[in-house]
Design a protein around this motif. Structure first.
Motif, mmCIF file in Angstrom:
data_model
loop_
_atom_site.group_PDB
_atom_site.id
_atom_site.type_symbol
_atom_site.label_atom_id
_atom_site.label_comp_id
_atom_site.label_asym_id
_atom_site.label_seq_id
_atom_site.Cartn_x
_atom_site.Cartn_y
_atom_site.Cartn_z
ATOM 1 N N LEU A 58 10.446 -7.152 -7.458
ATOM 2 C CA LEU A 58 9.932 -5.790 -7.541
ATOM 3 C C LEU A 58 9.048 -5.613 -8.773
ATOM 4 O O LEU A 58 9.448 -5.927 -9.894
ATOM 5 C CB LEU A 58 11.084 -4.785 -7.580
ATOM 6 N N MET A 59 7.849 -5.107 -8.518
ATOM 7 C CA MET A 59 6.950 -4.761 -9.618
ATOM 8 C C MET A 59 7.521 -3.540 -10.344
ATOM 9 O O MET A 59 7.457 -3.434 -11.564
ATOM 10 C CB MET A 59 5.562 -4.448 -9.075
ATOM 11 N N HIS A 60 8.076 -2.610 -9.565
ATOM 12 C CA HIS A 60 8.630 -1.384 -10.132
ATOM 13 C C HIS A 60 9.789 -0.918 -9.256
ATOM 14 O O HIS A 60 9.709 -0.963 -8.034
ATOM 15 C CB HIS A 60 7.556 -0.300 -10.194
ATOM 16 N N CYS A 61 10.832 -0.476 -9.909
ATOM 17 C CA CYS A 61 11.988 0.096 -9.229
ATOM 18 C C CYS A 61 12.494 1.220 -10.112
ATOM 19 O O CYS A 61 12.622 1.043 -11.333
ATOM 20 C CB CYS A 61 13.065 -0.980 -9.060
ATOM 21 N N GLN A 62 12.746 2.374 -9.516
ATOM 22 C CA GLN A 62 13.168 3.517 -10.320
ATOM 23 C C GLN A 62 14.332 4.224 -9.649
ATOM 24 O O GLN A 62 14.327 4.447 -8.441
ATOM 25 C CB GLN A 62 12.010 4.487 -10.512
ATOM 26 N N VAL A 63 15.312 4.571 -10.475
ATOM 27 C CA VAL A 63 16.455 5.357 -10.027
ATOM 28 C C VAL A 63 16.623 6.542 -10.968
ATOM 29 O O VAL A 63 16.107 6.543 -12.085
ATOM 30 C CB VAL A 63 17.767 4.526 -9.980
ATOM 31 N N GLU A 64 17.345 7.520 -10.499
ATOM 32 C CA GLU A 64 17.731 8.658 -11.337
ATOM 33 C C GLU A 64 19.244 8.627 -11.465
ATOM 34 O O GLU A 64 19.962 8.544 -10.468
ATOM 35 C CB GLU A 64 17.283 9.969 -10.698
ATOM 36 N N ILE A 65 19.725 8.662 -12.707
ATOM 37 C CA ILE A 65 21.161 8.656 -12.981
ATOM 38 C C ILE A 65 21.464 9.862 -13.862
ATOM 39 O O ILE A 65 20.865 10.009 -14.934
ATOM 40 C CB ILE A 65 21.598 7.367 -13.701
ATOM 41 N N ASN A 66 22.355 10.719 -13.391
ATOM 42 C CA ASN A 66 22.784 11.874 -14.184
ATOM 43 C C ASN A 66 21.586 12.725 -14.631
ATOM 44 O O ASN A 66 21.552 13.234 -15.739
ATOM 45 C CB ASN A 66 23.611 11.402 -15.389
ATOM 46 N N GLY A 67 20.563 12.829 -13.765
ATOM 47 C CA GLY A 67 19.403 13.656 -14.058
ATOM 48 C C GLY A 67 18.289 12.971 -14.833
ATOM 49 O O GLY A 67 17.253 13.575 -15.084
ATOM 50 N N GLY A 68 18.480 11.710 -15.236
ATOM 51 C CA GLY A 68 17.461 11.011 -16.009
ATOM 52 C C GLY A 68 16.996 9.748 -15.319
ATOM 53 O O GLY A 68 17.741 9.122 -14.566
ATOM 54 N N PRO A 69 15.752 9.340 -15.574
ATOM 55 C CA PRO A 69 15.216 8.151 -14.915
ATOM 56 C C PRO A 69 15.591 6.851 -15.627
ATOM 57 O O PRO A 69 15.790 6.816 -16.839
ATOM 58 C CB PRO A 69 13.705 8.360 -14.988
ATOM 59 N N LEU A 70 15.707 5.804 -14.840
ATOM 60 C CA LEU A 70 15.819 4.430 -15.333
ATOM 61 C C LEU A 70 14.824 3.624 -14.512
ATOM 62 O O LEU A 70 14.884 3.629 -13.282
ATOM 63 C CB LEU A 70 17.231 3.880 -15.151
ATOM 64 N N MET A 71 13.906 2.960 -15.199
ATOM 65 C CA MET A 71 12.898 2.142 -14.526
ATOM 66 C C MET A 71 13.226 0.677 -14.756
ATOM 67 O O MET A 71 13.711 0.307 -15.829
ATOM 68 C CB MET A 71 11.510 2.458 -15.061
ATOM 69 N N MET A 72 12.961 -0.135 -13.732
ATOM 70 C CA MET A 72 13.233 -1.567 -13.809
ATOM 71 C C MET A 72 12.079 -2.335 -13.188
ATOM 72 O O MET A 72 11.354 -1.814 -12.352
ATOM 73 C CB MET A 72 14.528 -1.895 -13.062
ATOM 74 N N THR A 73 11.956 -3.596 -13.593
ATOM 75 C CA THR A 73 10.945 -4.480 -13.028
ATOM 76 C C THR A 73 11.495 -5.901 -13.002
ATOM 77 O O THR A 73 12.365 -6.247 -13.804
ATOM 78 C CB THR A 73 9.629 -4.435 -13.836
ATOM 79 N N ASP A 74 10.986 -6.685 -12.078
ATOM 80 C CA ASP A 74 11.298 -8.121 -12.038
ATOM 81 C C ASP A 74 10.176 -8.938 -12.673
ATOM 82 O O ASP A 74 10.285 -10.151 -12.794
ATOM 83 C CB ASP A 74 11.486 -8.585 -10.586
ATOM 84 N N MET A 75 9.090 -8.288 -13.028
ATOM 85 C CA MET A 75 7.901 -8.980 -13.519
ATOM 86 C C MET A 75 7.934 -9.125 -15.045
ATOM 87 O O MET A 75 8.555 -8.341 -15.738
ATOM 88 C CB MET A 75 6.643 -8.211 -13.127
ATOM 89 N N ARG A 76 7.227 -10.136 -15.518
ATOM 90 C CA ARG A 76 7.043 -10.355 -16.949
ATOM 91 C C ARG A 76 5.583 -10.704 -17.186
ATOM 92 O O ARG A 76 4.902 -11.209 -16.295
ATOM 93 C CB ARG A 76 7.910 -11.517 -17.443
ATOM 94 N N ALA A 77 5.142 -10.454 -18.393
ATOM 95 C CA ALA A 77 3.787 -10.861 -18.760
ATOM 96 C C ALA A 77 3.726 -12.387 -18.773
ATOM 97 O O ALA A 77 4.742 -13.049 -19.046
ATOM 98 C CB ALA A 77 3.432 -10.300 -20.137
ATOM 99 N N PRO A 78 2.559 -12.975 -18.494
ATOM 100 C CA PRO A 78 2.447 -14.441 -18.532
ATOM 101 C C PRO A 78 2.928 -14.988 -19.880
ATOM 102 O O PRO A 78 2.539 -14.494 -20.936
ATOM 103 C CB PRO A 78 0.943 -14.687 -18.341
ATOM 104 N N GLY A 79 3.818 -15.947 -19.812
ATOM 105 C CA GLY A 79 4.342 -16.581 -21.014
ATOM 106 C C GLY A 79 5.483 -15.833 -21.683
ATOM 107 O O GLY A 79 6.077 -16.329 -22.635
ATOM 108 N N GLU A 80 5.800 -14.644 -21.193
ATOM 109 C CA GLU A 80 6.888 -13.877 -21.790
ATOM 110 C C GLU A 80 8.224 -14.508 -21.387
ATOM 111 O O GLU A 80 8.503 -14.667 -20.203
ATOM 112 C CB GLU A 80 6.838 -12.420 -21.319
ATOM 113 N N PRO A 81 9.059 -14.878 -22.365
ATOM 114 C CA PRO A 81 10.338 -15.506 -22.019
ATOM 115 C C PRO A 81 11.345 -14.491 -21.486
ATOM 116 O O PRO A 81 11.259 -13.301 -21.785
ATOM 117 C CB PRO A 81 10.820 -16.074 -23.359
ATOM 118 N N VAL A 82 12.274 -14.988 -20.691
ATOM 119 C CA VAL A 82 13.382 -14.155 -20.224
ATOM 120 C C VAL A 82 14.318 -13.950 -21.406
ATOM 121 O O VAL A 82 14.698 -14.903 -22.081
ATOM 122 C CB VAL A 82 14.145 -14.838 -19.064
#
Length: 143
Positions: A58-82
């Protein structure tokens, strides 16, 4: 926001899209995490955008928890370590701490600090989820 841009001009929910919004790199597990957060924290899905080259990530995934957003991604910049999450926790301030705590534990969170009355008067506890994020549940003291 630029002076000439008004909230009505935006295609976002200005009630939840404000303040500091966590955007977490999940390294291939954003969708799985969103599904888990629905069970553990009653998260509401706000959308998923698959990657162009690999739709399973997923390039972008967003949920709302307790009225606030949490955004997530599976992508990283080239060369960015996990990297594992570090140096923070996500705090949920709720009226019914037992409900939130028990649901999270039953869904698979691990207790770090038991949910209990703390020296400052709130009931508070700390959990980790299966994806390495740390969560605090805080039920403010009654006046």
């Amino acid at each position: 926001m630029p002076d000439d841009l008004k909230p009505d001009d935006l295609k976002i929910d200005v009630k939840t899209m404000r303040g500091v919004i966590p955007y977490v790199s999940m390294d291939g597990k954003a969708g799985e995490a969103a599904d888990f957060y629905a069970r553990a924290f009653d998260a509401r899905s706000l959308g998923r955008v698959p990657g162009d080259e690999d739709p399973s990530r997923l390039m972008h995934c967003q949920v709302e928890i307790n009225g606030g957003p949490l955004m997530m991604t599976d992508m990283r910049a080239p060369g960015e370590p996990v990297q594992p999450p570090q140096g923070f926790h996500l705090q949920l301030v709720v009226a019914d701490g037992d409900l939130w705590w028990n649901r999270a534990v039953e869904a698979g969170c691990t207790v770090v600090v038991p949910f209990q009355t703390m020296f400052w008067g709130d009931r508070w506890g700390l959990l980790t989820d299966p994806f390495g994020l740390t969560w605090a549940i805080d039920e403010p003291a009654r006046s």
